[in-house]
Design a protein around this motif. Structure first.
Motif, PDB file in Angstrom:
ATOM      1  N   ARG A  26       0.837  -1.202   0.000  1.00 60.09           N
ATOM      2  CA  ARG A  26       0.000   0.000   0.000  1.00 60.09           C
ATOM      3  C   ARG A  26       0.870   1.249   0.000  1.00 60.09           C
ATOM      4  O   ARG A  26       0.631   2.190  -0.757  1.00 60.09           O
ATOM      5  N   ASP A  27       1.881   1.258   0.867  1.00 56.43           N
ATOM      6  CA  ASP A  27       2.777   2.420   0.921  1.00 56.43           C
ATOM      7  C   ASP A  27       3.467   2.661  -0.417  1.00 56.43           C
ATOM      8  O   ASP A  27       3.603   3.802  -0.859  1.00 56.43           O
ATOM      9  N   VAL A  31       0.229   4.975  -1.777  1.00 59.29           N
ATOM     10  CA  VAL A  31       0.701   6.233  -1.190  1.00 59.29           C
ATOM     11  C   VAL A  31       1.773   6.882  -2.068  1.00 59.29           C
ATOM     12  O   VAL A  31       1.638   8.033  -2.486  1.00 59.29           O
ATOM     13  N   ARG A  32       2.840   6.141  -2.387  1.00 58.06           N
ATOM     14  CA  ARG A  32       3.958   6.722  -3.138  1.00 58.06           C
ATOM     15  C   ARG A  32       3.632   6.912  -4.625  1.00 58.06           C
ATOM     16  O   ARG A  32       3.868   7.966  -5.182  1.00 58.06           O
ATOM     17  N   ASN A  34       0.608   6.659  -6.068  1.00 60.73           N
ATOM     18  CA  ASN A  34      -0.727   7.212  -6.273  1.00 60.73           C
ATOM     19  C   ASN A  34      -1.569   6.369  -7.243  1.00 60.73           C
ATOM     20  O   ASN A  34      -2.329   6.902  -8.045  1.00 60.73           O
ATOM     21  N   GLN A  39      -7.914  -1.280  -1.309  1.00 57.07           N
ATOM     22  CA  GLN A  39      -7.226  -1.276  -0.018  1.00 57.07           C
ATOM     23  C   GLN A  39      -8.242  -1.428   1.097  1.00 57.07           C
ATOM     24  O   GLN A  39      -9.395  -1.049   0.961  1.00 57.07           O
TER      25      GLN A  39
END
Length: 195
Positions: A26-27, A31-32, A34, A39
């Motif tokens: 996920r990160d 997140v990184r 996009n 999730q």
């Protein structure tokens, strides 16, 4: 630092490692990068995270540094098989259908590598070591699963590291710009590799 191959059969022996792997995905991807991916509870997952798959985690003291998912090209779950084949079949809007130079295989000797990442938190000075351990464990696990080839959709910079890691790898499709990055399908032949 160690590498672990997870499956639905053994993940109970590794505490939070599988959940931490999905959190690290996920990160990296949501997140990184996009990317618009499913999730829940801080973890990224998709329709290919099934009992047919295996997951490689490079980790240290509970922190996941890198990961890969391996899925047999014979996998099937509802209308889905594996990511590269499903993209070719037009089932995935985010990946072009012309990603391969040949028809996506359905063969017990061929596995797919997907969701490849090295965590952004890994210091630059050890990224190469982490990446090497990830690739080494992927090749070892794939061979133990009976694979002779691994089909990957990875960054188009793969020629830079394939020789360094002793990979017998060739392009299997065109370079494509997907979600802000140049990517390419690559075929890794395991039968000629010795690790």
């Amino acid at each position: 630092m160690q590498a672990t191959t997870l499956s639905f059969e053994n993940m109970h022996n590794h505490g939070e490692l599988f959940a931490n792997l999905l959190r690290a995905r996920r990160d990296s991807f949501i997140v990184r990068n996009n990317w618009d991916l499913p999730q829940a509870m801080g973890m990224e997952y998709d329709q290919y995270d099934t009992p047919a798959s295996r997951w490689i985690a490079v980790h240290e003291e509970g922190q996941v540094l890198a990961g890969i998912r391996l899925t047999p090209t014979t996998a099937r779950c509802g209308i889905y098989t594996y990511m590269i084949r499903d993209a070719q079949r037009g089932l995935l809007d985010s990946i072009p259908a012309d990603l391969l130079d040949f028809e996506a295989p359905v063969n017990a000797d061929v596995w797919e590598s997907s969701r490849v990442f090295v965590s952004n938190s890994v210091p630059h000075k050890i990224r190469g070591l982490v990446h090497a351990q990830l690739i080494s464990e992927m090749c070892k696990a794939a061979r133990e699963l009976g694979a002779e080839e691994v089909l990957c959709l990875i960054p188009a910079s793969w020629p830079r590291f394939s020789k360094r890691f002793g990979l017998d790898a060739v392009a299997a499709g065109p370079v494509m710009h997907i979600d802000g990055a140049d990517t390419q399908c690559v075929k890794i032949t395991l039968t000629s590799m010795v690790h």
